[in-house]
Design a protein around this motif. Structure first.
Motif, PDB file in Angstrom:
ATOM      1  N   ALA A 144       0.826  -1.211   0.000  1.00 10.51           N
ATOM      2  CA  ALA A 144       0.000   0.000   0.000  1.00 10.51           C
ATOM      3  C   ALA A 144       0.859   1.259   0.000  1.00 10.51           C
ATOM      4  O   ALA A 144       0.535   2.247  -0.681  1.00 10.51           O
ATOM      5  CB  ALA A 144      -0.938  -0.006   1.208  1.00 10.51           C
ATOM      6  N   GLU A 145       1.962   1.229   0.739  1.00 12.02           N
ATOM      7  CA  GLU A 145       2.854   2.396   0.757  1.00 12.02           C
ATOM      8  C   GLU A 145       3.647   2.501  -0.536  1.00 12.02           C
ATOM      9  O   GLU A 145       3.800   3.584  -1.102  1.00 12.02           O
ATOM     10  CB  GLU A 145       3.812   2.294   1.942  1.00 12.02           C
ATOM     11  CG  GLU A 145       4.748   3.488   2.066  1.00 12.02           C
ATOM     12  CD  GLU A 145       5.634   3.412   3.289  1.00 12.02           C
ATOM     13  OE1 GLU A 145       6.511   4.278   3.439  1.00 12.02           O
ATOM     14  OE2 GLU A 145       5.451   2.482   4.104  1.00 12.02           O
ATOM     15  N   ARG A 146       4.139   1.380  -1.025  1.00  9.58           N
ATOM     16  CA  ARG A 146       4.928   1.376  -2.260  1.00  9.58           C
ATOM     17  C   ARG A 146       4.110   1.814  -3.462  1.00  9.58           C
ATOM     18  O   ARG A 146       4.592   2.552  -4.331  1.00  9.58           O
ATOM     19  CB  ARG A 146       5.490  -0.023  -2.503  1.00  9.58           C
ATOM     20  CG  ARG A 146       6.415  -0.149  -3.702  1.00  9.58           C
ATOM     21  CD  ARG A 146       6.638  -1.591  -4.098  1.00  9.58           C
ATOM     22  NE  ARG A 146       5.404  -2.221  -4.610  1.00  9.58           N
ATOM     23  CZ  ARG A 146       5.324  -3.491  -5.004  1.00  9.58           C
ATOM     24  NH1 ARG A 146       6.376  -4.283  -4.920  1.00  9.58           N
ATOM     25  NH2 ARG A 146       4.183  -3.980  -5.470  1.00  9.58           N
ATOM     26  N   ASP A 147       2.858   1.370  -3.510  1.00  7.56           N
ATOM     27  CA  ASP A 147       1.998   1.641  -4.663  1.00  7.56           C
ATOM     28  C   ASP A 147       0.904   2.639  -4.314  1.00  7.56           C
ATOM     29  O   ASP A 147      -0.235   2.512  -4.773  1.00  7.56           O
ATOM     30  CB  ASP A 147       1.371   0.342  -5.172  1.00  7.56           C
ATOM     31  CG  ASP A 147       2.404  -0.684  -5.613  1.00  7.56           C
ATOM     32  OD1 ASP A 147       3.544  -0.277  -5.922  1.00  7.56           O
ATOM     33  OD2 ASP A 147       2.075  -1.889  -5.638  1.00  7.56           O
ATOM     34  N   ALA A 148       1.246   3.616  -3.499  1.00  9.13           N
ATOM     35  CA  ALA A 148       0.247   4.563  -2.996  1.00  9.13           C
ATOM     36  C   ALA A 148      -0.471   5.330  -4.102  1.00  9.13           C
ATOM     37  O   ALA A 148      -1.598   5.794  -3.911  1.00  9.13           O
ATOM     38  CB  ALA A 148       0.906   5.548  -2.031  1.00  9.13           C
ATOM     39  N   GLN A 149       0.162   5.464  -5.270  1.00  7.30           N
ATOM     40  CA  GLN A 149      -0.445   6.201  -6.374  1.00  7.30           C
ATOM     41  C   GLN A 149      -1.175   5.282  -7.351  1.00  7.30           C
ATOM     42  O   GLN A 149      -1.698   5.747  -8.366  1.00  7.30           O
ATOM     43  CB  GLN A 149       0.642   6.985  -7.124  1.00  7.30           C
ATOM     44  CG  GLN A 149       1.439   7.943  -6.258  1.00  7.30           C
ATOM     45  CD  GLN A 149       0.562   8.926  -5.516  1.00  7.30           C
ATOM     46  OE1 GLN A 149      -0.352   9.520  -6.100  1.00  7.30           O
ATOM     47  NE2 GLN A 149       0.820   9.124  -4.222  1.00  7.30           N
ATOM     48  N   ASP A 150      -1.202   3.995  -7.068  1.00  2.00           N
ATOM     49  CA  ASP A 150      -1.827   3.019  -7.954  1.00  2.00           C
ATOM     50  C   ASP A 150      -3.167   2.596  -7.354  1.00  2.00           C
ATOM     51  O   ASP A 150      -3.231   1.775  -6.440  1.00  2.00           O
ATOM     52  CB  ASP A 150      -0.905   1.803  -8.121  1.00  2.00           C
ATOM     53  CG  ASP A 150      -1.423   0.807  -9.147  1.00  2.00           C
ATOM     54  OD1 ASP A 150      -2.625   0.807  -9.433  1.00  2.00           O
ATOM     55  OD2 ASP A 150      -0.600   0.008  -9.656  1.00  2.00           O
ATOM     56  N   ALA A 151      -4.248   3.159  -7.873  1.00  5.70           N
ATOM     57  CA  ALA A 151      -5.574   2.896  -7.311  1.00  5.70           C
ATOM     58  C   ALA A 151      -5.952   1.427  -7.417  1.00  5.70           C
ATOM     59  O   ALA A 151      -6.585   0.874  -6.512  1.00  5.70           O
ATOM     60  CB  ALA A 151      -6.622   3.759  -8.026  1.00  5.70           C
TER      61      ALA A 151
END
Length: 317
Positions: free
Chosen positions: A213-220
């Motif tokens: 979730a932190e790594r892909d925070a911009q990936d909805a």
């Protein structure tokens, strides 16, 4: 692994507001010759099939919602059964035609809600006290049973994850439900400089979700998958498979270790003797919050970076 959903048809809920409602068990299957899973109705449980009795099925051959769901979860935790299991349904992409079942109106109940309701009925003395004697602390009992089954399903590390045994192909544990407290080791084989570039080691499934979730925070889309997996585990004890976690993390060569000792052994045996892991290779470790004092040699901060051998030494304290 069989993923499932418990549904109450809207018509059922509106016409019988004060009575026990029928509950439908839907499971996700991949039709023969297809790749996309679909939801299929398995059984509709009437009121008498919703009692949390452990003897119904064996004494009267009666269907029982709690036992049937538990059987699905047990099968998903065993590698010999998971190979025949079905997979989670995916959210239809924009523009896809919905299936007939997707157009039906229903509300979703969770295993946790139903178990807690059964416990309340047993606790307040309503209903048949003898019939509901197995309902007390039912959610805790179900949770403990599934937790034990998941941990028993993985007792050895999964390190043969390359070529034809990667998570996209013929990895035997691909469809097995994930161990909640395992170490998930990522990027071991995806680094351009194995000596200087860090790989990632994450302890517990909860921390893995937090890491993604932190790594892909911009990936909805990635965040949605994390929340779907987390919600299914927390409300239905319906854990993702190892293969689904590999897809979530984007690492088809993800390594899995059931405990500290197996990870320590792998690091010490591999460091310096294989191209992918040198003695000075850094590792970014993510662990749950520690209850130990910071002066304790075994203490680890939530996120830390050090050499692989240092991590092995800390875990071996």
């Amino acid at each position: 692994m069989t993923h499932f959903e418990l549904r109450i048809p809207v018509q059922e809920a509106s016409t019988r507001p004060d009575k026990a409602r029928d509950i439908q068990l839907w499971i996700s299957r991949v039709p023969a010759g297809k790749r996309t899973p679909v939801w299929e109705l398995s059984h509709t449980y009437t009121a008498h099939e919703q009692y949390p009795l452990g003897t119904d099925r064996f004494a009267t051959n009666r269907r029982n919602l709690f036992l049937d769901v538990l059987s699905l979860l047990d099968a998903g935790a065993r590698v010999e059964d998971a190979a025949e299991a079905v997979r989670v349904s995916e959210i239809p992409e924009p523009g896809e035609e919905p299936t007939d079942e997707q157009t039906q109106d229903y509300t979703v109940a969770t295993l946790k809600t139903l178990a807690q309701r059964a416990a309340r009925v047993a606790a307040d003395g309503s209903g048949n006290a003898r019939r509901f004697k197995d309902a007390r602390a039912l959610w805790q009992k179900l949770s403990a049973h599934v937790d034990a089954a998941l941990k028993a399903g993985l007792t050895e590390p999964v390190t043969n994850v390359r070529k034809t045994h990667n998570w996209k192909k013929n990895q035997p544990f691909k469809d097995v439900s994930a161990h909640p407290d395992a170490w998930y080791v990522l990027n071991v084989y995806a680094r351009s400089n194995p000596k200087k570039d860090a790989f990632v080691a994450v302890r517990t499934l909860g921390e893995l979700w937090a890491y993604v979730a932190e790594r892909d925070a911009q990936d909805a889309a990635a965040l949605s998958r994390v929340e779907q997996q987390r919600a299914a585990a927390e409300a239905n004890l319906d854990y993702p498979t190892f293969g689904e976690l590999a897809q979530l993390t984007g690492d088809a060569n993800m390594l899995v270790f059931p405990d500290d000792a197996s990870l320590v052994s792998w690091i010490r045996e591999t460091a310096g003797s294989a191209d992918e892991l040198a003695r000075e290779t850094p590792v970014e470790a993510h662990v749950p919050p520690s209850v130990l004092d910071e002066d304790d040699p075994a203490y680890m901060p939530r996120v830390s970076t050090g050499t692989a051998l240092h991590l092995a030494n800390v875990l071996d304290k």
